[in-house]
Design a protein around this motif. Sequence first.
Motif, short mmCIF file in Angstrom:
data_model
loop_
_atom_site.label_atom_id
_atom_site.label_comp_id
_atom_site.label_asym_id
_atom_site.label_seq_id
_atom_site.Cartn_x
_atom_site.Cartn_y
_atom_site.Cartn_z
N VAL A 1 0.86 -1.18 0.00
CA VAL A 1 0.00 0.00 0.00
C VAL A 1 0.90 1.22 0.00
CG1 VAL A 1 -1.84 1.25 1.18
CG2 VAL A 1 -1.76 -1.25 1.30
N SER B 1 -3.11 0.34 -9.32
CA SER B 1 -3.65 -0.59 -8.31
C SER B 1 -4.15 -1.85 -9.01
CB SER B 1 -4.81 0.06 -7.54
OG SER B 1 -4.35 1.15 -6.79
N THR C 1 -1.89 -1.46 -3.85
CA THR C 1 -2.95 -0.46 -3.69
C THR C 1 -2.30 0.91 -3.63
OG1 THR C 1 -4.29 -2.03 -2.43
CG2 THR C 1 -4.89 0.31 -2.28
N THR D 1 -2.94 4.87 -3.11
CA THR D 1 -3.95 5.78 -2.53
C THR D 1 -3.62 7.24 -2.85
OG1 THR D 1 -2.75 5.93 -0.45
CG2 THR D 1 -4.38 4.17 -0.65
#
Lengths: 114, 112
Positions: B12, B86, B110, B112
């Motif tokens: 992430v 992603s 992922t 963000t």
Amino acid sequence: AQSVTQPDIHITVSEGASLELRCNYSYGATPYLFWYVQSPGQGLQLLLKYFSGDTLVQGIKGFEAEFKRSQSSFNLRKPSVHWSDAAEYFCAVGAGTAGNKLTFGGGTRVLVKP
Amino acid sequence: DTAVSQTPKYLVTQMGNDKSIKCEQNLGHDTMYWYKQDSKKFLKIMFSYNNKELIINETVPNRFSPKSPDKAHLNLHINSLELGDSAVYFCASSPPPHYEQYFGPGTRLTVT
């Protein structure tokens, strides 16, 4: 260009019933065909492969597939489904050479009812 | 006795960052691959290496750079990560003569 179509996005089958997953391919030369299974959150596991010879191939976990050149199909079957067979199934076609670019179908999600 | 392994399993990060994913296979195969699986489970090849030489480079942004330090390893470095990156990234390897592919467990990225 090569392509693979899996017409069924979802299939629901009762435990113990038979399963057939359809796969149609488009390929300019002799196709090398594969079925993979992907359990949730897991990688892809090779179920079986077809290169030449006998058009009915046996794989792991009791699966088999039949190559039909006239129909450009490579359907996957299992006589009796177990709850652990619930997963996503992918058909793929490639050239069988180094740098074998596999082209995958969109996948079929199999749900197994108790 | 893991055949194809990838690290990390989950990643992430924020947009704009640079990240790497590592892949190792102990199968003795000469050919390795990177695939991307999007949110709809569609799998598409990105790169392929044979004996450390790049042989497939699909239409992938040049922010993605594969590197193969030896036949057993194929790493993927991604610069300036974007939201659209992603996905789950799979490494695979294959042996001659038919080059069926054996996949790693995947890395879920992922952004963000």
